[in-house]
Design an enzyme around this catalytic site. Structure first.
Site: not given
Length: 414
Positions: A8-10
């Site tokens: 996951y990237c944010f």
């Protein structure tokens, strides 16, 4: 077809983030036993006609490369995630599309992370670098250190600077990108771009029309066109975790989200583990420095985030660098990956011991974890002070910053 690891990237922009800060984060989900190292490369100039050896192929070098700090699987040249001296951050996601990924050795998505950081002084420049190299060299080859099977994927990227972010999704040499300047965005191991496309490969629509995947009677939706049937989503659990924070996303908020196992953001499964994590804080005011926090160890719920700031002559940290095997490295020999050397660095080994303590003696393990989290909190508070003070940062104050944090962590383990 192999499943892509569920990383996951944010990114969070004002007004969802605090104090005019852009906050970036990534959990890198990889094979459970893979070691990630944190490495720094200074800015450099290169002779005309020189080459650079990437993971599998050699390409033309550019005259000047920017200083970069990277978290990378220690067997390869590129990186899962990192930042450069200009406040650009890039993270990579392996994705599966209806077009099979090439097993032929070319550039890995992780090579493109490093190349974008070394050659791009803004998020848009990094994007342009990545898509130009995709066009010239293509992407392909084994994503894992595995001699028994080739695991090939397409690539997606989150590319961020102090002012904007770009989500770049690719299939072969074809690509599309969306620009983000506000709110919260999350990408994971599935395509997410739909009809809002701000830049694209010039032949993208002609290509998919020629394949019979799209016609002009419908809106062009990148995920629907390129995903396997019903295999695209908006990584909603991760985005919802951040959106719950309202307008208060900070480094601590992002760290908390990356530690969340219930939502699936922190991966700990039979096949995959979050092997390293990053959080970066990018002030929109360029007079303030960017701060990048790395774990350098697996499972952020049992690791601590240590700060790094770019300054000249930053002190290198061998204790988070894996041993080098040179030309004898099984990743460089053909056929590749016939052996798996011990790539553990000193911090990784100490962290393994701490993990075994947590499992074998809960009281001692919990006490150690409380001490480590207190150490992390001190680092976060010191960085907050740097980002709110009025006087200019003295580089001498932070030249040993990451080194000292790793050293202190090791002392607590011992």
């Amino acid at each position: 077809m192999a499943a892509a690891p569920p990383s996951y990237c944010f990114v969070a922009f004002p007004p969802c983030s605090k104090d005019g800060l852009v906050v970036f984060g990534k959990n890198s989900a990889r094979p459970r036993d893979e070691v990630q190292e944190v490495v720094y490369f200074a800015a450099a100039t290169h002779d005309p006609g020189s080459k650079v050896e990437c993971t599998y192929i050699e390409i033309e070098q550019v005259p000047k490369t920017h200083a970069v700090v990277l978290s990378r699987p220690s067997w390869l040249w590129g990186a899962e995630m990192g930042a450069n001296e200009h406040g650009v951050c890039v993270a990579n996601e392996a994705v599966v599309t209806r077009e099979p990924a090439s097993e032929s050795e070319a550039l890995l998505g992780m090579d493109l992370v490093r190349l974008g950081l070394e050659r791009g002084a803004t998020a848009r420049e990094a994007l342009d670098v990545i898509v130009a190299l995709l066009e010239e060299h293509g992407q392909g080859g084994n994503y894992y250190e595995d001699g028994s099977s080739c695991h090939a994927f397409q690539s997606a990227f989150l590319i961020v600077d102090r002012n904007e972010a770009w989500i770049l999704e690719t299939s072969g040499k074809y690509w599309a990108a969306e620009k983000i300047t506000e709110g919260v965005k999350c990408i994971c191991n599935q395509l997410s771009l739909t009809t809002k496309i701000d830049a694209e490969h010039p032949e993208l629509r002609n290509y998919v029309r020629s394949q019979g995947w799209w016609n002009e009677d419908t809106d062009f939706n990148f995920s629907e066109v390129f995903s396997l049937a019903d295999d695209h989503l908006a990584c909603s659990s991760g985005r919802e975790s951040l959106e719950k924070q309202g307008g208060d996303v900070s480094a601590q908020t992002m760290i908390d989200v990356l530690r969340d196992k219930d939502s699936g953001v922190c991966v700990d499964s039979e096949s995959f583990l979050t092997t390293a994590s990053i959080v970066s804080v990018l002030p929109q005011d360029p007079s303030f420095p960017c701060v990048h926090y790395f774990t350098g160890t697996p499972d952020p719920s049992r690791s601590i985030f240590k700060p790094f700031i770019f300054v000249d002559d930053v002190k290198l940290v061998p204790k988070v660098q894996s041993p080098s095997f040179g030309d004898d490295d099984p990743a460089k020999k053909i056929p590749r990956f016939q052996e798996k050397p011990d790539r553990r660095h000193e911090l990784y080994k100490a962290h393994e011991w701490a993990r075994s303590l947590l499992e074998s003696d809960q009281d001692k393990g919990q006490k150690l974890m409380r001490i480590m989290l207190d150490l992390e909190k001190q680092g976060l508070e010191a960085m907050e002070d740097i980002l709110t003070r009025t006087e200019i940062l003295d580089p001498a104050e932070v030249v040993d910053l990451f080194y000292d944090c790793v050293d202190t962590e090791l002392k607590f383990f011992k």
